[in-house]
Design a protein around this motif. Structure first.
Motif, PDB file in Angstrom:
ATOM      1  N   HIS A 238      -2.859 -11.727 114.876  1.00 16.97           N
ATOM      2  CA  HIS A 238      -1.830 -10.819 114.373  1.00 16.97           C
ATOM      3  C   HIS A 238      -2.482  -9.826 113.412  1.00 16.97           C
ATOM      4  O   HIS A 238      -3.340 -10.202 112.612  1.00 16.97           O
ATOM      5  N   PRO A 239      -2.094  -8.547 113.454  1.00 20.28           N
ATOM      6  CA  PRO A 239      -2.696  -7.571 112.537  1.00 20.28           C
ATOM      7  C   PRO A 239      -2.577  -7.971 111.066  1.00 20.28           C
ATOM      8  O   PRO A 239      -3.431  -7.616 110.253  1.00 20.28           O
ATOM      9  N   GLN A 240      -1.523  -8.710 110.719  1.00 24.58           N
ATOM     10  CA  GLN A 240      -1.321  -9.180 109.353  1.00 24.58           C
ATOM     11  C   GLN A 240      -1.568 -10.688 109.255  1.00 24.58           C
ATOM     12  O   GLN A 240      -0.886 -11.398 108.519  1.00 24.58           O
ATOM     13  N   TRP A 241      -2.578 -11.151 109.978  1.00 23.56           N
ATOM     14  CA  TRP A 241      -2.768 -12.596 110.091  1.00 23.56           C
ATOM     15  C   TRP A 241      -3.005 -13.274 108.750  1.00 23.56           C
ATOM     16  O   TRP A 241      -2.460 -14.366 108.508  1.00 23.56           O
ATOM     17  N   GLN A 242      -3.774 -12.657 107.873  1.00 25.11           N
ATOM     18  CA  GLN A 242      -4.117 -13.358 106.632  1.00 25.11           C
ATOM     19  C   GLN A 242      -2.922 -13.521 105.704  1.00 25.11           C
ATOM     20  O   GLN A 242      -2.629 -14.657 105.279  1.00 25.11           O
ATOM     21  N   PRO A 243      -2.179 -12.454 105.349  1.00 27.06           N
ATOM     22  CA  PRO A 243      -1.013 -12.676 104.490  1.00 27.06           C
ATOM     23  C   PRO A 243       0.058 -13.532 105.147  1.00 27.06           C
ATOM     24  O   PRO A 243       0.744 -14.303 104.462  1.00 27.06           O
ATOM     25  N   LEU A 244       0.211 -13.428 106.470  1.00 26.14           N
ATOM     26  CA  LEU A 244       1.198 -14.269 107.145  1.00 26.14           C
ATOM     27  C   LEU A 244       0.782 -15.734 107.107  1.00 26.14           C
ATOM     28  O   LEU A 244       1.611 -16.619 106.836  1.00 26.14           O
ATOM     29  N   LEU A 249       1.386 -21.229 104.958  1.00 26.76           N
ATOM     30  CA  LEU A 249       0.751 -22.384 104.323  1.00 26.76           C
ATOM     31  C   LEU A 249       1.355 -22.659 102.954  1.00 26.76           C
ATOM     32  O   LEU A 249       1.569 -23.825 102.576  1.00 26.76           O
ATOM     33  N   GLU A 250       1.658 -21.613 102.222  1.00 19.68           N
ATOM     34  CA  GLU A 250       2.318 -21.802 100.917  1.00 19.68           C
ATOM     35  C   GLU A 250       3.694 -22.422 101.066  1.00 19.68           C
ATOM     36  O   GLU A 250       4.145 -23.166 100.192  1.00 19.68           O
ATOM     37  N   ARG A 251       4.346 -22.138 102.188  1.00 25.05           N
ATOM     38  CA  ARG A 251       5.682 -22.692 102.430  1.00 25.05           C
ATOM     39  C   ARG A 251       5.629 -24.060 103.095  1.00 25.05           C
ATOM     40  O   ARG A 251       6.665 -24.612 103.454  1.00 25.05           O
ATOM     41  N   LEU A 276      -7.832 -22.138 106.150  1.00 27.25           N
ATOM     42  CA  LEU A 276      -7.253 -23.461 106.398  1.00 27.25           C
ATOM     43  C   LEU A 276      -7.900 -24.531 105.519  1.00 27.25           C
ATOM     44  O   LEU A 276      -7.221 -25.430 105.012  1.00 27.25           O
ATOM     45  N   LEU A 277      -9.212 -24.436 105.327  1.00 27.65           N
ATOM     46  CA  LEU A 277      -9.899 -25.399 104.461  1.00 27.65           C
ATOM     47  C   LEU A 277      -9.405 -25.295 103.030  1.00 27.65           C
ATOM     48  O   LEU A 277      -9.254 -26.309 102.327  1.00 27.65           O
ATOM     49  N   ALA A 278      -9.118 -24.085 102.589  1.00 32.36           N
ATOM     50  CA  ALA A 278      -8.611 -23.899 101.228  1.00 32.36           C
ATOM     51  C   ALA A 278      -7.242 -24.530 101.042  1.00 32.36           C
ATOM     52  O   ALA A 278      -6.842 -24.834  99.909  1.00 32.36           O
ATOM     53  N   HIS A 279      -6.532 -24.749 102.153  1.00 34.64           N
ATOM     54  CA  HIS A 279      -5.188 -25.341 102.076  1.00 34.64           C
ATOM     55  C   HIS A 279      -5.147 -26.776 102.589  1.00 34.64           C
ATOM     56  O   HIS A 279      -4.068 -27.301 102.854  1.00 34.64           O
TER      57      HIS A 279
END
Length: 455
Positions: A238-244, A249-251, A276-279
């Motif tokens: 997705h073009p906005q893959w990182q913020p999405l 993950l935050e949710r 993913l590792l950070a989460h």
């Protein structure tokens, strides 16, 4: 043992498989006897003529990764409501020129979203974008179109009118709105804002489905991270893959997303792993999809082992170091170097005589490794799985790797053993525009040189 089911698994079909196995054992067929001896807890029967159907069912279940036949039946019952077959559900006919107004919403979202079939390609997303432009009111008439368009204001209107909309499944693929948003590849108004609207209203961050009934869930995270077997040109992130991804993950989305790890495994970019590792990737988490199906598609240990094995066999040294830094690589692998990778005794296939343990060019995952491998004797045009390393780099639209391979002498006119086509044609099929541009020029220069040599 990780689950390994056929596409769209059917209990009656598996029952017939068990009956065939029972008959084969009773008639003394060697392959059937070997299978039973390997998978049945009591081994092969002393008297094959007494081999029971229940024993055959147990062997079939174990061959698919289940502990027992009842566990297999329970999984199939749970998976039935979660299974989707996008190819069968797709309402779009490739030859269709127009769209019926009554079906415009269904067709628009089908064209807009990744289906993880061979139909995925930019032309479909362009058609969807044109349909949205031709009928701007469509986002206000259909919540799934609003989600695919990433139109936060339209979504707010739909949610105000229908409190159940955030979790209701619909559209051609029977997905909730969140999946339409993250699998969409049309230009979106506000993807992150729209995702936040849906999540605030109760959308499940672990939304997903079982693609053709297979056990690894295609989740919201899977859609965000994208990529897969069709390559990054046809199945882009997705073009906005990182913020999405960060928002999901935050949710509470489970970071142990097996399908994401598989889809992104082929590309040497590790940005998905870093996030993913950070989460918490690699540590026990919600395992929500295991609860939904009653069985883990693969354990966390199996999931990580697959990543490590792929990285080792393909020379992804940086990935190994990243996993090692998080304690996910067995002792000793943390010290792996490019020379260690290239020195492995993986056979090189191809028409060249000599030592079969020369460095394998297919394991050279960086431009530096390519140059080192060739300097150490690697055959730059050797075949693995019927393709050259240049074919694979072209398919992945990896311009740096394509350029490095050409610089060390890779032949851009070599055809693969499966389709009989050149790396340039592979790049075209995979919609790898950057790699195709490089290879188009290289092929022309190579052909010109060949003609000069003939003269």
């Amino acid at each position: 043992m990780a689950l390994s089911l056929p596409a769209n698994p059917d209990l009656e079909h598996l029952r017939r498989e068990a009956r065939r196995l029972q008959r084969a054992v009773r008639s003394g067929e060697p392959r059937a006897i070997v299978l039973v001896s390997r998978l049945h807890p009591e081994g092969a029967p002393g008297d094959p003529t007494t081999f029971a159907l229940s024993d055959a069912q147990l062997v079939v279940a174990r061959s698919l990764g289940f502990a027992s036949w009842p566990r297999l039946r329970t999984y199939l019952a749970a998976a039935a409501g979660l299974s989707r077959d996008p190819a069968a559900l797709d309402p779009v006919l490739e030859a269709s020129a127009g769209v019926d107004a009554a079906e415009s919403a269904s067709v628009t979202v089908a064209l807009a979203c990744l289906t993880y079939t061979e139909r995925d390609e930019p032309e479909r997303w362009s058609r969807a974008a044109q349909l949205l432009a031709d009928d701007p009111d469509l986002v206000h008439r259909d919540v799934f179109v609003a989600a695919a368009a990433g139109d936060a204001e339209a979504l707010r209107s739909h949610l105000a009118a229908d409190r159940g909309a955030p979790t209701r499944e619909g559209g051609p693929f029977r997905w909730p709105p969140l999946l339409h948003l993250v699998y969409s590849r049309v230009p979106q108004v506000d993807a992150v804002g729209s995702a936040r609207v849906l999540l605030d209203a109760g959308a499940d961050p672990d939304s997903g489905y079982l693609w053709q009934g297979l056990p690894t869930a295609f989740t919201a995270l899977t859609g965000v991270f994208g990529e897969g077997e069709q390559g990054p040109g046809r199945q882009p992130r997705h073009p906005q893959w990182q913020p999405l991804a960060e928002l999901l993950l935050e949710r509470g989305a489970d970071p142990n997303d097996r399908q994401t790890l598989y889809n992104r495994m082929f590309n040497r970019d590790d940005s998905h792993l870093e996030l993913l590792l950070a989460h918490g990737l690699g540590r026990p988490s919600s395992e929500v999809w295991t609860r939904r199906t009653g069985e883990p598609a693969e354990t966390i240990e199996e999931m990580i082992t697959r990543q490590v094995d792929w990285a080792r066999s393909h020379g992804f040294v940086d990935r190994l170091e990243l996993l090692a830094a998080h304690g996910l690589v067995p002792d000793g692998a943390a010290d792996l170097t490019p020379d260690d990778v290239l020195g492995d005794d993986v056979p090189v296939t191809g028409p060249w005589p000599g030592d079969p343990t020369v460095p394998d060019i297919h394991r050279a995952a960086t431009p530096e490794a390519v140059r080192a491998a060739v300097a150490a004797g690697a055959r730059v045009d050797s075949l693995r799985d019927g393709r050259t390393a240049l074919h694979q780099a072209a398919f992945m639209d990896d311009v740096e790797l394509v350029t490095a391979l050409l610089e060390v002498g890779a032949d851009p006119t070599v055809v693969d053993a499966m389709h009989g086509t050149t790396p340039y044609r592979w790049a075209l099929w995979a919609r790898g525009e950057r790699a195709a541009a490089v290879l188009r020029g290289a092929t022309g220069r190579h052909t010109s040189r060949a003609l000069d040599d003939e003269r």
